[in-house]
Design an enzyme around this catalytic site. Structure first.
Site, short mmCIF file in Angstrom:
data_model
loop_
_atom_site.label_atom_id
_atom_site.label_comp_id
_atom_site.label_asym_id
_atom_site.label_seq_id
_atom_site.Cartn_x
_atom_site.Cartn_y
_atom_site.Cartn_z
N GLU A 45 1.13 -1.03 0.08
CA GLU A 45 -0.34 -0.09 -0.11
C GLU A 45 0.98 1.74 0.37
O GLU A 45 0.48 1.94 -0.60
CB GLU A 45 -1.10 -0.48 0.95
CG GLU A 45 -2.07 -0.75 1.02
CD GLU A 45 -3.03 -0.86 -0.29
OE1 GLU A 45 -3.31 0.47 -0.42
OE2 GLU A 45 -3.86 -1.79 -0.51
N TYR A 128 -5.51 6.52 4.84
CA TYR A 128 -6.00 5.65 3.62
C TYR A 128 -5.19 4.26 4.06
O TYR A 128 -5.59 3.21 3.98
CB TYR A 128 -5.07 6.60 2.09
CG TYR A 128 -5.29 4.65 1.40
CD1 TYR A 128 -6.32 4.70 0.76
CD2 TYR A 128 -3.90 4.29 1.75
CE1 TYR A 128 -7.02 3.82 0.12
CE2 TYR A 128 -4.35 3.26 -0.21
CZ TYR A 128 -5.36 2.90 -0.29
OH TYR A 128 -5.66 1.79 -0.73
N ASP A 146 -9.11 5.20 -1.88
CA ASP A 146 -8.37 6.25 -3.05
C ASP A 146 -8.87 6.59 -3.84
O ASP A 146 -10.29 6.75 -4.20
CB ASP A 146 -6.89 4.70 -3.02
CG ASP A 146 -7.77 3.63 -3.85
OD1 ASP A 146 -9.42 3.83 -4.83
OD2 ASP A 146 -7.40 2.77 -4.97
N CYS A 198 -14.03 0.78 -14.13
CA CYS A 198 -13.92 2.08 -14.08
C CYS A 198 -13.21 3.18 -14.18
O CYS A 198 -12.80 3.54 -13.58
CB CYS A 198 -15.65 1.82 -12.83
SG CYS A 198 -15.70 3.38 -12.92
S1 SF4 Z 1 -22.08 1.08 -14.49
FE1 SF4 Z 1 -19.54 2.48 -15.62
S2 SF4 Z 1 -20.01 4.26 -14.69
FE2 SF4 Z 1 -21.41 2.93 -12.79
S3 SF4 Z 1 -19.61 2.71 -11.60
FE3 SF4 Z 1 -20.10 1.16 -13.16
S4 SF4 Z 1 -18.39 1.15 -14.76
FE4 SF4 Z 1 -18.29 2.75 -13.06
#
Ligand code: SF4
Length: 351
Positions: A45, A128, A146, A198
């Protein structure tokens, strides 16, 4: 938007996804298992702060082979540890690493405290890292936020407040979705989702296990979250570095412990203010490398003018002669490793 049961569903869906898709990383134990080594969790970490998984991998392996326990790390010589850290950047982390290892070895009998509060009391351990170690190594319910987690949470709840003002709101939302059990897996699952699905510019919502509950997915542009305040331009500074060579050796100094690149081996250099060109440290056949070495630090960018000369004696002050053909082993931080490379190329071009 608050939907009954939604917070719990997010955690359940994410953990089910993690059970199948967890990234295999050298410091990890498989999903659902206990017993991650606190030393290894803490070390990873600290290394991962501001640094990518790909860059950390070889350093983590090198460190754990050379110093397999916190006691072994506590016994390391400062200079050895700083040299082993060279190239990973943010050198205050290395100094804190050593201070923390010594505190654990000497004040806690080699055992890391197992609560966030106890971990926070160690030198250099911030909110953190304490939360991450408490959750991942000790299974404590801790809210681990994070940059990846920040992004995922800002999107899940379509938080419209710009960063950094949004941090409190993001933290409160992260707190709501953190489950009472498997907190370590949940923290790592959030990190993985941010790193692999994401992602900052192009979230792969089509394969995301949370899209049913994601408020940003319901908008036309999920990547617009987290909302960012306009960037302030970084100040630019300039400085000078001197390569002094005699009989196949170059003069290296150790930078003061406090300050930028503190405690690291380096070429002698001016301070990095925009002061007028300073005189070189001593007489010699000085030449200046054509292009300055550019380096971006967290709070400023630097253009280092690099000068090189053959000299007859050591300059004033403390330092050491280091063999030029072993400069790669000197543990120079990236700025000075690139300055050394610039000198080599400049000489090749002139010969
Ligand atoms: S749906 Fe899209 S914007 Fe929402 S958490 Fe999942 S990857 Fe991220």
């Amino acid at each position: 938007m608050r939907v009954e049961g939604r917070d719990r569903k997010i955690a359940g869906d994410l953990l089910a996804h993690y059970d199948v898709h967890a990234r295999r990383l050298p410091w990890r134990v498989p999903p659902g298992s206990n017993g991650a080594d606190p030393y290894r969790v803490w070390l990873s970490e600290v290394m991962l702060q501001q640094t990518t998984v790909a860059a950390v991998g070889p350093y983590y392996t090198k460190f754990t082979e050379r110093w397999p326990t916190v006691e072994a790390l506590a016994d390391a010589a400062d200079a050895d540890l700083m040299a082993a850290w060279a190239g990973l950047g943010y050198y205050a982390r290395a100094r804190n690493l050593l201070a923390c290892a010594r505190a654990v070895a000497r004040e806690h009998g080699g055992r890391f405290p197992d609560t966030e509060e106890g971990l926070r009391a160690l030198p250099g351990v911030g909110a953190y890292t304490a939360a991450a170690v408490a959750a991942i190594a000790f299974g404590r319910r801790a809210v681990v936020v994070d940059a990846n987690v920040e992004r995922v949470v800002a999107r899940l709840f379509a938080i419209a407040t710009p960063l950094p003002a949004a941090r409190a709101e993001i933290r409160a939302a992260a707190e709501r979705i953190t489950p009472d059990t498997r907190a370590g897996d949940f923290a790592q699952a959030m990190m993985d989702l941010g790193a692999t699905v994401c992602t900052p510019r192009k979230p792969a919502c089509g394969v995301c296990p949370l899209r049913e509950d994601c408020a940003a997915f319901a908008t036309a542009d999920p990547a617009a979250f987290p909302v960012k305040a306009p960037n302030k331009a970084k100040p630019h500074r300039s400085g000078h570095g001197w390569w002094m060579e005699r009989d196949g050796h170059v003069w290296l100094v150790r930078r003061p412990d406090r300050g930028m690149l503190g405690g690291m081996r380096a070429l002698p250099s001016s301070d990095w203010s925009d002061a007028p060109d300073p005189a070189p440290p001593m007489a010699g056949d000085w030449r200046t490398v054509g292009e300055p070495v550019l380096h971006i630090f967290t709070h400023f960018s630097l253009a280092l003018r690099v000068h090189h000369a053959h000299v007859e004696a050591a300059p004033a002050g403390e330092g050491e002669w280091w063999p030029v053909d072993r400069i790669g082993e000197a543990g120079l931080p990236t700025l000075f490793a690139r300055a050394a490379e610039a000198v080599r190329k400049d000489r090749d071009a002139r010969n």
